[in-house]
Design a protein around this motif. Structure first.
Motif, PDB file in Angstrom:
ATOM      1  N   ARG A 208       0.830  -1.039   0.036  1.00 18.39           N
ATOM      2  CA  ARG A 208       0.110  -0.014   0.034  1.00 18.39           C
ATOM      3  C   ARG A 208       0.823   1.296  -0.072  1.00 18.39           C
ATOM      4  O   ARG A 208       0.587   2.143  -0.889  1.00 18.39           O
ATOM      5  CB  ARG A 208      -0.797   0.118   1.236  1.00 18.39           C
ATOM      6  N   ALA A 209       1.738   1.183   0.947  1.00 16.30           N
ATOM      7  CA  ALA A 209       2.816   2.321   0.840  1.00 16.30           C
ATOM      8  C   ALA A 209       3.541   2.719  -0.470  1.00 16.30           C
ATOM      9  O   ALA A 209       3.507   3.838  -0.932  1.00 16.30           O
ATOM     10  CB  ALA A 209       3.763   2.239   1.901  1.00 16.30           C
ATOM     11  N   TYR A 210       3.799   1.338  -1.007  1.00 16.83           N
ATOM     12  CA  TYR A 210       4.689   1.676  -2.436  1.00 16.83           C
ATOM     13  C   TYR A 210       3.558   2.401  -3.429  1.00 16.83           C
ATOM     14  O   TYR A 210       3.812   3.380  -4.087  1.00 16.83           O
ATOM     15  CB  TYR A 210       5.103   0.346  -2.931  1.00 16.83           C
ATOM     16  N   ALA A 211       2.509   1.827  -3.323  1.00 13.38           N
ATOM     17  CA  ALA A 211       1.414   2.223  -4.209  1.00 13.38           C
ATOM     18  C   ALA A 211       0.998   3.629  -4.391  1.00 13.38           C
ATOM     19  O   ALA A 211       0.631   4.300  -5.145  1.00 13.38           O
ATOM     20  CB  ALA A 211       0.065   1.267  -4.328  1.00 13.38           C
ATOM     21  N   ASN A 212       0.786   3.918  -2.998  1.00 17.69           N
ATOM     22  CA  ASN A 212       0.464   5.348  -2.728  1.00 17.69           C
ATOM     23  C   ASN A 212       1.594   6.364  -3.310  1.00 17.69           C
ATOM     24  O   ASN A 212       1.214   7.427  -3.547  1.00 17.69           O
ATOM     25  CB  ASN A 212       0.529   5.613  -1.068  1.00 17.69           C
ATOM     26  N   ASP A 213       2.923   5.980  -3.067  1.00 20.86           N
ATOM     27  CA  ASP A 213       3.844   6.659  -3.677  1.00 20.86           C
ATOM     28  C   ASP A 213       3.729   7.116  -5.091  1.00 20.86           C
ATOM     29  O   ASP A 213       4.013   8.105  -5.425  1.00 20.86           O
ATOM     30  CB  ASP A 213       5.145   6.132  -3.243  1.00 20.86           C
ATOM     31  N   VAL A 214       3.427   5.990  -5.908  1.00 14.92           N
ATOM     32  CA  VAL A 214       3.292   5.768  -7.185  1.00 14.92           C
ATOM     33  C   VAL A 214       2.266   6.721  -7.661  1.00 14.92           C
ATOM     34  O   VAL A 214       1.995   7.767  -8.472  1.00 14.92           O
ATOM     35  CB  VAL A 214       3.154   4.616  -7.711  1.00 14.92           C
ATOM     36  N   TYR A 215       1.066   6.739  -6.922  1.00 15.53           N
ATOM     37  CA  TYR A 215      -0.144   7.738  -7.259  1.00 15.53           C
ATOM     38  C   TYR A 215       0.255   8.983  -6.841  1.00 15.53           C
ATOM     39  O   TYR A 215      -0.265   9.919  -7.521  1.00 15.53           O
ATOM     40  CB  TYR A 215      -1.485   7.020  -6.648  1.00 15.53           C
ATOM     41  N   ASP A 216       1.059   9.277  -5.849  1.00 17.24           N
ATOM     42  CA  ASP A 216       1.466  10.768  -5.748  1.00 17.24           C
ATOM     43  C   ASP A 216       2.086  11.228  -6.634  1.00 17.24           C
ATOM     44  O   ASP A 216       2.091  12.655  -6.979  1.00 17.24           O
ATOM     45  CB  ASP A 216       2.255  10.563  -4.233  1.00 17.24           C
ATOM     46  N   VAL A 217       3.221  10.582  -7.291  1.00 14.28           N
ATOM     47  CA  VAL A 217       3.728  10.840  -8.547  1.00 14.28           C
ATOM     48  C   VAL A 217       2.747  11.154  -9.434  1.00 14.28           C
ATOM     49  O   VAL A 217       3.139  12.123 -10.120  1.00 14.28           O
ATOM     50  CB  VAL A 217       5.096   9.927  -8.799  1.00 14.28           C
ATOM     51  N   LEU A 218       1.869  10.325  -9.654  1.00 16.82           N
ATOM     52  CA  LEU A 218       0.876  10.623 -10.793  1.00 16.82           C
ATOM     53  C   LEU A 218       0.035  11.893 -10.779  1.00 16.82           C
ATOM     54  O   LEU A 218      -0.190  12.751 -11.788  1.00 16.82           O
ATOM     55  CB  LEU A 218      -0.348   9.451 -10.678  1.00 16.82           C
ATOM     56  N   ARG A 219      -0.321  12.265  -9.185  1.00 22.01           N
ATOM     57  CA  ARG A 219      -0.945  13.432  -9.045  1.00 22.01           C
ATOM     58  C   ARG A 219      -0.147  14.536  -9.244  1.00 22.01           C
ATOM     59  O   ARG A 219      -0.543  15.663  -9.665  1.00 22.01           O
ATOM     60  CB  ARG A 219      -1.627  13.150  -7.490  1.00 22.01           C
ATOM     61  N   THR A 220       1.185  14.537  -8.880  1.00 28.58           N
ATOM     62  CA  THR A 220       1.969  15.901  -8.993  1.00 28.58           C
ATOM     63  C   THR A 220       2.662  15.910 -10.287  1.00 28.58           C
ATOM     64  O   THR A 220       3.063  17.140 -10.587  1.00 28.58           O
ATOM     65  CB  THR A 220       3.138  15.682  -7.693  1.00 28.58           C
ATOM     66  N   GLY A 221       2.917  14.887 -10.885  1.00 30.07           N
ATOM     67  CA  GLY A 221       3.763  14.958 -12.120  1.00 30.07           C
ATOM     68  C   GLY A 221       5.114  15.255 -11.723  1.00 30.07           C
ATOM     69  O   GLY A 221       5.637  15.571 -10.648  1.00 30.07           O
ATOM     70  N   GLU A 222       6.039  14.819 -12.975  1.00 33.80           N
ATOM     71  CA  GLU A 222       7.416  14.906 -12.877  1.00 33.80           C
ATOM     72  C   GLU A 222       8.066  15.376 -14.130  1.00 33.80           C
ATOM     73  O   GLU A 222       7.375  14.832 -15.083  1.00 33.80           O
ATOM     74  CB  GLU A 222       8.047  13.871 -12.189  1.00 33.80           C
TER      75      GLU A 222
END
Length: 656
Positions: A208-222
């Motif tokens: 869950r922690a890993y997936a949440n980090d990935v979706y944080d990247v999706l939301r903020t963009g890079e």
């Protein structure tokens, strides 16, 4: 391991140019697999080619391109590392693991001879135990062979070709989605379960922690330029909501986390270090305490393990070994806590620092520049440090967030054996950005202070000693800047008299290096060069306006009081003799072989009272916290911090 210069060219301070753009030569082999693609444009064939590879792989395996990009960013920040494996045998932008060919068994705390306890009231503790090898590797360490099965591509190609590696990652995500019974949706929100599976975690909290980090990247963009010059971007989707209910169908185990001291945003489990008595009144591997009620927690010390996850966990559970508070896993950022914050772990080699700090080990190797630290580990560590900072009031700066390499030797005899991790390849600039405290210019153009801040990727000083042959280390970005005795790369390197050796460009030789985020008083300027006060000397580093390695800063400095030619420098802030109660032996206040000369200035990190934690017995009835009246200033003296008595110096503001 302390290497010496063997090749007169390039000079020790020479910076390599960035690696040339990878050819992605085998991308053509993927075309039958990925489907027909238009002929690459000039942009595609150069700096935009990796972006094109993500689009191709996403289309072929019916994975949303944004999900593939976000997963890769969390794995590697899209870097390829020239085909070299991470500490856990992960290759390429997708960090596909092939530990059978990459994992090395090594010795924890192998560098230096420091006593991790660092308490001269007790016999030195030097127990070095070999990390056992792994007979059966978990699935998280063998994702590359699985990707080879799914794509039909050779494992060697997946390890070395970025486009093939990305295709392998896409195939793994698609397989995970299918195994969960989910459709190959074009909506990124529908891939939460597959992303969690991709982490390789075998428990729900870590996944869950890993997936949440990935979706944080999706939301903020890079958006960034990779280590081989590729420009990659991911557009932000700030309102994206993931279908987190998919995780319940992933069939992962649940880990009880009631005992751990961690933020809710990370995965954390309790793997305790043993507190047990054995032998002739000996015990290990930490001391019981009552922090922060009896004494403050002022520091967090960043280490690397010099060993792999399973072996290192075996060590910290050995009562005859040393201890630290937390270990963070490379592949997915899982945190294991071993020692409660109230207790004192034996990790820093300086008892004063141990008694007032929390130690965090990161799965990694100092002298392996391309055994890279993953983004998942950086992010998990940053969340833990922010949590500890809030809980215990620890400032988020380099005077309180220490590397093991910046902890001072407590006495003159200990200086040569002090450890040098996490080393020049730990990305302090990126780490403090994740902490929410980026290193910024806080002073004017000609400020009397500077903050060291090179561009990590472009700053590539030459190091030797990463191999037993003493050859130059692999070309790699670095957080550290080399110092000279004059404004010339051919001038002698700055010498640290405490090390009792001549300075070298060895990867473990800290005598003439400053690190990102450290602050120093300016001593002089000459063209593109800046001099700072360092180890009682004027030390020069190249600082061109077009590519600065330091930025102006403002703050407080100390200098000897009027009439004093110099003042002593200490490796610990111990109380005066009169402060010790009956039954507690007074500890010597012994200066290091350094001084702070008149006319020189050093940046202040904190003011602290003299303090000593007396804890030399298994039972706690004799333990005492001794606090004196003498005050000390913590200063940035050389590469390591140090202490001076407040009574010896004058506090000043540095002109900004």
């Amino acid at each position: 391991m302390r290497g010496s210069a063997t090749d007169p060219t390039p000079t020790p301070g020479h910076r390599h140019l960035r690696r040339s753009v990878g050819t992605l030569a085998s991308a053509a082999l993927l075309l039958p697999l990925l489907g027909a693609a238009p002929a690459p444009s000039a942009t595609d064939s150069s700096a935009g080619r990796l972006q094109h590879a993500f689009a191709d792989a996403a289309a072929r395996y019916h994975v949303p391109r944004s999900v593939l990009l976000a997963v890769s960013y969390l794995q590697s920040r899209w870097d390829s590392h020239a085909g070299a494996p991470s500490v856990t045998g992960g290759y390429g932008p997708m960090h596909l693991t092939d530990a059978r060919t990459a994992l090395a068994t090594t010795e924890h705390l192998a560098e230096g001879t420091e006593d991790a306890r660092g308490d001269s009231a007790r016999p030195a503790l030097h127990r070095h135990i070999k990390v056992p090898g792994n007979s059966a590797l978990p699935a998280r360490l063998r994702t590359l062979p699985r990707a080879a099965e799914l794509t039909g591509l050779p494992a060697a190609e997946l390890r070395t070709d970025p486009a093939a590696n990305i295709a392998g990652g896409a195939a793994l995500l698609a397989a995970a989605q299918k195994e969960l019974g989910e459709p190959a949706s074009a909506d990124p929100a529908d891939w939460y379960g597959a992303v969690a599976r991709f982490s390789g975690a075998d428990d729900t909290a870590t996944a869950r922690a890993y997936a949440n980090d990935v979706y944080d990247v999706l939301r903020t963009g890079e958006r960034r330029t990779t280590d081989d010059g590729q420009r990659v971007s991911l557009a932000a989707r700030p309102h994206l909501l993931a279908d987190t209910a998919q995780l319940r169908r992933a069939g992962l185990r649940t880990v009880a986390a009631d005992d751990v001291e961690c933020p809710n945003s990370v995965s954390c489990e309790w793997i305790p270090a043993p507190y047990s008595e054995f032998g002739d009144n000996d015990y290990g591997n930490h001391d019981l305490g009552d922090r922060p009620d009896s004494q403050s927690i002022k520091y967090i010390v960043i280490h690397d393990t010099e060993g792999t996850w399973d072996g290192v966990l075996n060590l910290v559970q050995d009562p005859t070994y040393v201890s630290w508070n937390y270990t963070i896993r490379s592949t997915d950022g899982l945190i294991a806590q071993h020692v409660k914050a109230k207790d004192v772990a034996w990790h820093a080699g300086n008892w004063y620092i141990n008694a007032k700090s929390v130690g965090i080990e990161h799965e990694g190797f100092l002298a392996a520049p391309d055994a890279w630290y993953t983004e998942a580990m950086y992010r998990s560590s940053a969340r833990l440090v922010k949590y500890l900072s809030r809980k215990y009031g620890i400032p988020l700066d380099r005077q309180h967030i220490l590397g093991h390499d910046t902890v001072p030797g407590p006495t003159a005899s200990t200086i040569p054996g002090m450890h040098t991790d996490p080393g020049p390849y730990w990305d302090w600039r990126h780490y403090f950005q994740l902490l929410g405290h980026p290193f910024r210019a806080t002073g004017g153009k000609y400020s009397d202070m500077v903050t060291i801040r090179p561009d990590y990727a472009d700053n590539e000083p030459v190091y030797t000693g990463c191999t037993t042959k003493g050859e130059p280390c692999a070309v790699h970005g670095s957080s550290e800047v080399r110092l000279y005795s004059d404004h010339d790369e051919n001038a002698p390197l700055i010498k640290d008299i405490g090390l009792k050796t001549d300075p070298t460009d060895g990867v473990n030789d800290l005598s003439s290096r400053v690190s990102t985020g450290q602050q120093y008083a300016v001593a002089d300027r000459w063209g593109d060069w800046t001099a700072i006060w360092y180890l009682g000397q004027k030390a020069w580093f190249e600082n061109p306006a077009g590519q600065p390695t330091a930025v102006p800063a403002a703050g407080l400095v100390v200098t000897p009081k009027d009439g004093l030619a110099s003042v002593p420098v200490y490796g610990r802030a111990y109380p005066e003799k009169e402060a010790y109660p009956a039954g507690v032996p007074a500890q010597s206040v012994v200066a290091l072989p350094y001084t702070l000369p008149a006319g020189q200035k050093y940046v202040v990190g904190d003011v602290v009272p003299g303090e000593y934690y007396y804890a030399v017995t298994f039972t706690t009835d004799s333990h005492r916290v001794v606090v004196g009246k003498d005050l000390y200033f913590e200063i940035q003296y050389g590469h390591r911090v140090a202490f001076v008595r407040a009574a010896d110096v004058r506090l000043e503001g540095a002109a900004g």
